[in-house]
Write a protein that holds these residues in place. Structure first.
Motif, PDB file in Angstrom:
ATOM      1  N   VAL A 118       0.834  -1.204   0.000  1.00  0.00           N
ATOM      2  CA  VAL A 118       0.000   0.000   0.000  1.00  0.00           C
ATOM      3  C   VAL A 118       0.871   1.256   0.000  1.00  0.00           C
ATOM      4  CG1 VAL A 118      -1.633   1.347   1.396  1.00  0.00           C
ATOM      5  CG2 VAL A 118      -2.003  -1.100   1.055  1.00  0.00           C
ATOM      6  N   ALA A 119       1.986   1.215   0.709  1.00  0.00           N
ATOM      7  CA  ALA A 119       2.861   2.379   0.800  1.00  0.00           C
ATOM      8  C   ALA A 119       3.451   2.779  -0.539  1.00  0.00           C
ATOM      9  CB  ALA A 119       3.988   2.115   1.808  1.00  0.00           C
ATOM     10  N   GLY A 120       3.408   1.881  -1.527  1.00  0.00           N
ATOM     11  CA  GLY A 120       3.929   2.185  -2.846  1.00  0.00           C
ATOM     12  C   GLY A 120       2.865   2.543  -3.863  1.00  0.00           C
ATOM     13  N   ILE A 121       1.633   2.778  -3.400  1.00  0.00           N
ATOM     14  CA  ILE A 121       0.521   3.091  -4.298  1.00  0.00           C
ATOM     15  C   ILE A 121       0.008   4.485  -3.943  1.00  0.00           C
ATOM     16  CG2 ILE A 121      -1.771   2.419  -5.101  1.00  0.00           C
ATOM     17  CD1 ILE A 121      -1.093  -0.461  -4.200  1.00  0.00           C
ATOM     18  N   THR A 122       0.325   5.470  -4.778  1.00  0.00           N
ATOM     19  CA  THR A 122      -0.088   6.845  -4.521  1.00  0.00           C
ATOM     20  C   THR A 122      -1.484   7.082  -5.098  1.00  0.00           C
ATOM     21  OG1 THR A 122       2.186   7.665  -4.533  1.00  0.00           O
ATOM     22  CG2 THR A 122       0.434   9.272  -4.940  1.00  0.00           C
ATOM     23  N   LEU A 123      -2.375   7.598  -4.264  1.00  0.00           N
ATOM     24  CA  LEU A 123      -3.746   7.897  -4.664  1.00  0.00           C
ATOM     25  C   LEU A 123      -3.912   9.403  -4.782  1.00  0.00           C
ATOM     26  CD1 LEU A 123      -5.744   5.390  -2.420  1.00  0.00           C
ATOM     27  CD2 LEU A 123      -4.710   5.020  -4.667  1.00  0.00           C
ATOM     28  N   VAL A 124      -4.599   9.833  -5.845  1.00  0.00           N
ATOM     29  CA  VAL A 124      -4.772  11.262  -6.100  1.00  0.00           C
ATOM     30  C   VAL A 124      -6.223  11.559  -6.434  1.00  0.00           C
ATOM     31  CG1 VAL A 124      -2.422  11.351  -7.018  1.00  0.00           C
ATOM     32  CG2 VAL A 124      -4.331  11.225  -8.590  1.00  0.00           C
ATOM     33  N   SER A 125      -6.616  12.808  -6.218  1.00  0.00           N
ATOM     34  CA  SER A 125      -7.949  13.247  -6.623  1.00  0.00           C
ATOM     35  C   SER A 125      -8.007  14.758  -6.662  1.00  0.00           C
ATOM     36  CB  SER A 125      -9.020  12.719  -5.662  1.00  0.00           C
ATOM     37  OG  SER A 125     -10.319  12.935  -6.195  1.00  0.00           O
ATOM     38  N   ALA A 126      -9.007  15.247  -7.373  1.00  0.00           N
ATOM     39  CA  ALA A 126      -9.391  16.654  -7.305  1.00  0.00           C
ATOM     40  C   ALA A 126     -10.566  16.783  -6.356  1.00  0.00           C
ATOM     41  CB  ALA A 126      -9.780  17.165  -8.687  1.00  0.00           C
ATOM     42  N   THR A 127     -10.702  17.966  -5.756  1.00  0.00           N
ATOM     43  CA  THR A 127     -11.775  18.131  -4.780  1.00  0.00           C
ATOM     44  C   THR A 127     -12.118  19.596  -4.582  1.00  0.00           C
ATOM     45  OG1 THR A 127     -12.484  17.486  -2.540  1.00  0.00           O
ATOM     46  CG2 THR A 127     -10.251  18.326  -2.780  1.00  0.00           C
ATOM     47  N   ASP A 128     -13.354  19.833  -4.144  1.00  0.00           N
ATOM     48  CA  ASP A 128     -13.750  21.128  -3.596  1.00  0.00           C
ATOM     49  C   ASP A 128     -13.571  21.145  -2.087  1.00  0.00           C
ATOM     50  OD1 ASP A 128     -14.692  22.651  -5.877  1.00  0.00           O
ATOM     51  OD2 ASP A 128     -16.300  21.194  -6.028  1.00  0.00           O
ATOM     52  N   GLY A 129     -13.188  20.008  -1.503  1.00  0.00           N
ATOM     53  CA  GLY A 129     -12.933  19.950  -0.066  1.00  0.00           C
ATOM     54  C   GLY A 129     -13.314  18.641   0.585  1.00  0.00           C
ATOM     55  N   ASN A 130     -14.579  18.247   0.512  1.00  0.00           N
ATOM     56  CA  ASN A 130     -15.049  17.115   1.299  1.00  0.00           C
ATOM     57  C   ASN A 130     -14.594  15.760   0.754  1.00  0.00           C
ATOM     58  OD1 ASN A 130     -16.315  18.784   3.136  1.00  0.00           O
ATOM     59  ND2 ASN A 130     -18.290  18.721   2.081  1.00  0.00           N
ATOM     60  N   PRO A 145       0.170   6.865   0.244  1.00  0.00           N
ATOM     61  CA  PRO A 145       0.440   8.288  -0.028  1.00  0.00           C
ATOM     62  C   PRO A 145      -0.750   8.930  -0.738  1.00  0.00           C
ATOM     63  CG  PRO A 145       2.254   6.883  -0.764  1.00  0.00           C
ATOM     64  CD  PRO A 145       1.112   5.972  -0.456  1.00  0.00           C
ATOM     65  N   CYS A 146      -0.957  10.232  -0.499  1.00  0.00           N
ATOM     66  CA  CYS A 146      -2.148  10.902  -1.008  1.00  0.00           C
ATOM     67  C   CYS A 146      -1.789  12.288  -1.530  1.00  0.00           C
ATOM     68  CB  CYS A 146      -3.186  11.022   0.110  1.00  0.00           C
ATOM     69  SG  CYS A 146      -4.728  11.813  -0.364  1.00  0.00           S
ATOM     70  N   ARG A 147      -2.245  12.599  -2.748  1.00  0.00           N
ATOM     71  CA  ARG A 147      -2.082  13.923  -3.347  1.00  0.00           C
ATOM     72  C   ARG A 147      -3.459  14.440  -3.720  1.00  0.00           C
ATOM     73  NH1 ARG A 147       2.933  15.407  -5.503  1.00  0.00           N
ATOM     74  NH2 ARG A 147       1.916  16.512  -7.219  1.00  0.00           N
ATOM     75  N   ILE A 148      -3.762  15.655  -3.290  1.00  0.00           N
ATOM     76  CA  ILE A 148      -5.078  16.248  -3.531  1.00  0.00           C
ATOM     77  C   ILE A 148      -4.906  17.549  -4.312  1.00  0.00           C
ATOM     78  CG2 ILE A 148      -7.163  17.188  -2.484  1.00  0.00           C
ATOM     79  CD1 ILE A 148      -6.867  14.220  -2.014  1.00  0.00           C
ATOM     80  N   TYR A 149      -5.658  17.699  -5.390  1.00  0.00           N
ATOM     81  CA  TYR A 149      -5.612  18.891  -6.227  1.00  0.00           C
ATOM     82  C   TYR A 149      -6.856  19.731  -5.947  1.00  0.00           C
ATOM     83  CZ  TYR A 149      -1.924  16.428  -8.675  1.00  0.00           C
ATOM     84  OH  TYR A 149      -0.746  15.779  -8.976  1.00  0.00           O
ATOM     85  N   ILE A 150      -6.629  21.004  -5.646  1.00  0.00           N
ATOM     86  CA  ILE A 150      -7.727  21.917  -5.361  1.00  0.00           C
ATOM     87  C   ILE A 150      -7.629  23.121  -6.288  1.00  0.00           C
ATOM     88  CG2 ILE A 150      -7.941  21.186  -2.955  1.00  0.00           C
ATOM     89  CD1 ILE A 150      -6.470  23.734  -2.127  1.00  0.00           C
ATOM     90  N   HIS A 151      -8.776  23.737  -6.561  1.00  0.00           N
ATOM     91  CA  HIS A 151      -8.768  24.896  -7.452  1.00  0.00           C
ATOM     92  C   HIS A 151      -8.591  26.185  -6.663  1.00  0.00           C
ATOM     93  CE1 HIS A 151     -12.945  26.058  -6.523  1.00  0.00           C
ATOM     94  NE2 HIS A 151     -13.252  24.776  -6.595  1.00  0.00           N
ATOM     95  N   ARG A 181      -8.834  17.685 -14.435  1.00  0.00           N
ATOM     96  CA  ARG A 181      -7.938  17.401 -15.564  1.00  0.00           C
ATOM     97  C   ARG A 181      -6.480  17.315 -15.117  1.00  0.00           C
ATOM     98  NH1 ARG A 181     -11.736  20.937 -17.978  1.00  0.00           N
ATOM     99  NH2 ARG A 181     -10.411  22.765 -17.627  1.00  0.00           N
ATOM    100  N   ARG A 182      -6.080  18.214 -14.232  1.00  0.00           N
ATOM    101  CA  ARG A 182      -4.686  18.202 -13.741  1.00  0.00           C
ATOM    102  C   ARG A 182      -4.390  16.914 -12.968  1.00  0.00           C
ATOM    103  NH1 ARG A 182      -1.308  22.453 -11.938  1.00  0.00           N
ATOM    104  NH2 ARG A 182       0.624  21.573 -11.124  1.00  0.00           N
ATOM    105  N   ALA A 183      -5.322  16.492 -12.119  1.00  0.00           N
ATOM    106  CA  ALA A 183      -5.125  15.256 -11.363  1.00  0.00           C
ATOM    107  C   ALA A 183      -4.977  14.064 -12.307  1.00  0.00           C
ATOM    108  CB  ALA A 183      -6.291  15.037 -10.395  1.00  0.00           C
ATOM    109  N   LYS A 184      -5.826  13.989 -13.325  1.00  0.00           N
ATOM    110  CA  LYS A 184      -5.744  12.897 -14.300  1.00  0.00           C
ATOM    111  C   LYS A 184      -4.412  12.901 -15.029  1.00  0.00           C
ATOM    112  CE  LYS A 184      -9.208  12.484 -17.111  1.00  0.00           C
ATOM    113  NZ  LYS A 184     -10.305  12.891 -18.026  1.00  0.00           N
ATOM    114  N   ASP A 185      -3.999  14.075 -15.504  1.00  0.00           N
ATOM    115  CA  ASP A 185      -2.773  14.169 -16.301  1.00  0.00           C
ATOM    116  C   ASP A 185      -1.551  13.770 -15.479  1.00  0.00           C
ATOM    117  OD1 ASP A 185      -4.291  15.037 -18.412  1.00  0.00           O
ATOM    118  OD2 ASP A 185      -3.781  17.164 -18.179  1.00  0.00           O
ATOM    119  N   GLU A 186      -1.462  14.261 -14.250  1.00  0.00           N
ATOM    120  CA  GLU A 186      -0.271  13.959 -13.446  1.00  0.00           C
ATOM    121  C   GLU A 186      -0.277  12.505 -12.976  1.00  0.00           C
ATOM    122  OE1 GLU A 186       1.027  16.763 -10.602  1.00  0.00           O
ATOM    123  OE2 GLU A 186       0.965  18.436 -12.027  1.00  0.00           O
TER     124      GLU A 186
END
Length: 397
Positions: A118-130, A145-151, A181-186
């Motif tokens: 699990v530690a080698g699987i980075t999860l990402v998303s875009a969000t307005d917050g919740n 690991p977690c990366r979150i993209y916000i506008h 779109r940015r979350a998908k591309d990266e």
């Protein structure tokens, strides 16, 4: 009744949907069963309150108002706790099974038996917050690991809440759809995994899991109600909440399921415009709405498939109704209980009150003294600074 909220014009599109099987096909009873079986095992799980508001119901001339208050959900403040974390678990399960060639149980991931993988699987998303907060919380629990993209317009308070849960937060220029779109591309560039609440061609499993998680909330509601509501007012956004709730209600109540009314900000009305066009339609967001969780310009095709067959009405509301409705819940009529609600939580209630002050709109929606209305209070205080400003009298529109 007319004094409860400022006068406002509501947009309305009425549909005669051709009922099909999407409420069972896109989200099956087995999908809801699996989500409920897993989520109810998580530490901290407890049903959230289904609040009755009889004094308000009398004031606006309906038989009953029931408000599902999601503020206490897992200490995260919103219904999104049921979706993002559960979808993350599904992504981890599928990827570990793919890498190992072995069957992987969700309970084993939850128990830490695959922590190194699990530690080698980075999860990402875009969000307005919740949604991002739910994903960050799930990643923290499961060890990913977690990366979150916000506008640009997401509040710093919401961004910090995700950082506090261990997420790396990346703020971009542009709106919510640009952050998607940015979350998908990266993710594609780096081999990361998107956990989104909206679907696109070839990407359906995580958003289906998100919507399946929302079924836990609906099943809690149905266990407390001895008869179906006549109406359910549901927030729009990309459509995941509305579609997930609608499918679960249809599966439980069948032909007696309530009339579905979708409510959106007039500044971000992609489902309303989709209903007008008769097909999923994106809109350009020229100005952000105070209802941050609903500031979405592009419907989820997976969600739209359900709504196109089940939703009869689509309403738009102005931001001017939001702060007064938040204050009305906090300082309720008569002996109704006080509810601390966030800005996106009150869209359905604001639309209901405004509709009951308009005789022609009430008639068009089939709202009268016999109506029993279900509302999803999708969030509590998810940004304390904004809530404090509203309670101090600012309208924020």
């Amino acid at each position: 009744m007319k004094d409860l909220l400022p006068a406002a014009h509501l947009g309305h599109v009425s549909c005669s949907p051709a009922r099909g099987d999407a409420a069972h096909r896109v989200l099956s009873p087995q999908d809801f069963d699996a989500a409920e079986g897993e989520i109810t095992q998580w530490d901290g799980y407890a049903p959230t309150p289904l609040v009755a508001l009889p004094a308000l119901a009398r004031a606006i001339g309906v038989d009953e108002i029931r408000y599902k208050h999601e503020g206490p959900r897992f200490g995260l403040g919103s219904f999104k706790a049921l979706g993002g974390a559960y979808a993350a678990l599904g992504v981890l399960q599928r990827e570990i099974a793919h890498r190992t060639g072995a069957q992987v149980e969700l309970a084993d991931i939850r128990a830490g038996k695959h922590r190194d993988a699990v530690a080698g699987i980075t999860l990402v998303s875009a969000t307005d917050g919740n949604h991002g907060r739910s994903l960050a919380w799930g990643c923290q629990r499961f060890g990913a690991p977690c990366r979150i993209y916000i506008h640009a317009e997401v509040s710093e308070g919401r961004a910090q809440a995700m950082r506090d849960l261990g997420a790396e937060v990346i703020r971009i220029d542009g709106d919510y759809d640009a952050s998607v779109r940015r979350a998908k591309d990266e993710a594609e560039a780096h081999g990361w995994f998107v956990v989104s609440d909206t679907s696109w061609p070839g990407y359906t499993d995580p958003p289906r899991d998100v919507m399946a998680g929302y079924g836990v909330m609906v099943r809690e509601i149905c266990r407390e109600m001895d008869r179906a509501p006549t109406h359910v007012f549901l927030q729009g956004g990309v459509g995941g909440l509305a579609a997930g709730v609608t499918a679960a209600l249809v599966q439980h109540w069948g032909e007696a399921a309530p009339r579905v009314v979708v409510v959106e900000p007039d500044r971000a009305a992609c489902l309303y415009e989709s209903a007008r066009a008769g097909a999923a339609t994106a809109v350009e967001i020229a100005e952000e709405t105070i209802m941050a969780g609903l500031s979405c310009g592009e419907p989820s095709p997976l969600a739209w498939a359900i709504l196109a067959e089940e939703a009869r009405d689509y309403l738009t509301i102005p931001d001017t109704l939001v702060a007064p409705t938040v204050r009305l819940l906090a300082h309720p009529l008569g002996n109704d209980p006080a509810v601390e609600a966030g800005e996106s939580a009150v869209a359905g209630l604001a639309a209901l009150i405004a509709a009951r002050s308009d005789a022609s709109l009430s008639a068009a929606l089939g709202l009268d003294e016999s109506a029993r209305v279900l509302l999803i209070g999708s969030e509590g205080i998810t940004d304390p600074e904004i809530y404090a400003r509203i309670m101090a009298g600012e309208d924020m529109a």
